[in-house]
Write an enzyme that holds these catalytic residues in place. Structure first.
Site: not given
Ligand code: HSE
Length: 441
Positions: A13, A119, A146, A215, A219, A316
């Site tokens: 992606t 990250k 980030v 996740d 960050k 995205g």
């Molecule tokens: N999966 C993450 C989100 C994006 O839903 O914001 C990549 O870190």
């Protein structure tokens, strides 16, 4: 005119979005006077599929056939590393394998700049990666790691260097924000909202790291390094996810004029920095309360600027690709100088339980006379000042009482002590563990 040549490892992606932006701009776009960006090579395990998916010429992809073997992938990676004409390598493979870390270090060792969206890898190994960059006088760009498209790294490194940042609060995971927004706005349960996020393509098939806060924690860990110079490891500060949040909790938040958000939070006090990722109540009027859906936002408080809020798309293909291309352009212009040094600041992380914040505490208790008195007396005995007490939030025909308080600023440690004291004096009072949720202020 110098061509600044870029290779991309991993054309999923984000890699695909990056390649498309580079292709759309390379003909007419000059990174700086005398420099032209050129996408020279893409390496992906499935070159035919990646080329078709992103509409990229097959001849840009290394290797023959629909699927490259492990040996072919290794040989093609080596060929990119050994190609002296390639100036910069983009890593958009993802994951934290030793093999990938070795490749990233080898990119820098080969005298090439590195741009990554990874990250998890930076959270685990930023020290080694940044040290390799310094040793080889090369730069590492990680804006995309980030909050995707949001220029938070450059905002901190370039635009707020005249400031002393005292706190960071942000919504840094779009998937969990989409789920919480739908629970709040539509009254959905967590499971229903998660299903909706998966149907819309926001949540991964395995959304574990989005939901358990991992996740967002990666960050925040990266921001702790660049804002405060803190060398944190995963596990050094508490990270909670959103899976325990119920429609009752979001309903209670609404009653006190707030919404529940998964907040990355770090605040500098005199003696160190408190940091955490966890659901928090955010009151209406705070800009973060209005950030809905998959959007991300990072609010930075500064001693001099007073503060800035960055809002945008945290995920995205083209969105995250745009951050990668910005890093490429910046590095093409400035080389190693595109990268700041990150000396350890020597500021310790503090135990979050000692951080003073207002709190909401949601109690699930026996529905018997005097129970609220027992609980609130224990709270008072810990010198916690109660701000509001709710009515019973539970439907009449359901056993137990669900009720909640909000407090003036106090510490999590004080609340935990009060809860423990009730457990000792009245073991049957709580039907479930009380939920202690900070209120962002
Ligand atoms: N999966 C993450 C989100 C994006 O839903 O914001 C990549 O870190």
């Amino acid at each position: 005119m110098k061509n600044f040549k870029v290779a991309i490892l991993g054309c999923g992606t984000v890699g695909g979005g990056t390649a498309k932006i580079l292709r759309s701009r390379e003909a007419g776009y000059f990174a700086a006077p005398g420099i032209k960006l050129e996408l020279a090579r893409i390496l992906d395990k499935f070159p035919d599929a990646a080329s078709a998916r992103h509409g990229l010429p097959r001849e840009l992809f290394a290797g023959a056939g629909a699927e490259l073997s492990a040996e072919a992938l290794e040989a093609e990676t080596r060929a990119i590393l050994d190609d002296p004409s390639i100036d910069l390598v983009v890593e958009t493979i993802g994951g934290t394998s030793e093999g990938l870390l070795a490749t990233m270090l080898a990119v820098l060792g080969a005298g090439k700049h590195l741009v990554t969206a990874n990250k998890a890898m930076l959270a685990a190994h930023n020290g080694r990666i940044f040290a390799a960059a310094a040793e080889n006088s090369r730069a590492v760009g990680f804006e995309a790691a980030v909050c995707g498209a949001i220029p938070v790294i450059k905002g901190i490194n370039e635009c707020m260097t005249g400031d002393e940042i005292t706190s960071v609060s942000g919504i840094m995971n779009g998937t969990s924000n989409y789920i919480l927004s739908n629970m709040t706005r539509k009254g959905l349960s967590f499971a229903e909202a998660l299903k909706g996020a998966q149907a819309k393509g926001y949540a991964e098939a395995d959304p574990t790291l989005d939901i358990n806060g991992g996740d967002a924690g990666h960050k925040l860990l990266i921001l702790l390094k660049i804002v405060f110079g803190i060398e944190a490891k995963v596990g050094d500060f508490p990270v909670l996810g959103i899976d325990a949040i119920t429609a009752d909790d979001t309903g209670f938040a609404r009653e006190v004029g707030a919404v529940i958000k998964l907040i990355c939070h770090a605040r500098r006090e005199n003696e160190g920095v408190y940091a955490t990722v966890r659901p928090m109540l955010v009151r209406e009027g705070n800009v973060l309360s209005d950030i809905d859906g998959a959007t991300n936002a990072v609010s930075l408080t500064g001693a001099n600027s007073r503060g800035n809020v960055f809002i945008g798309q945290g995920a995205g293909s083209l969105e995250t690709g745009s951050a990668i291309v910005s890093d490429i352009v910046f590095i093409a212009r400035y080389g190693r100088d595109a990268m700041r040094e990150y000396p350890a600041g020597g500021i310790p992380l503090l135990d979050f339980d000692g951080h003073e914040m207002p709190y909401a505490v949601i109690f699930d208790t026996e529905d018997v006379p005097g129970v609220t008195g027992i609980v609130t007396t224990a709270i008072g005995a810990e010198a916690i000042n109660i701000d509001t007490v709710s009515h019973n939030l539970r439907a009449e025909d359901t056993p137990g009482a669900l009720w909640a308080i909000t407090t003036k600023p106090c510490t999590m440690a004080q609340i935990k002590r009060a809860v423990d004291s009730v457990k000792r004096s009245t073991p049957r009072a709580f039907l479930a563990e009380p939920k202690i949720i900070p209120i962002l202020h």
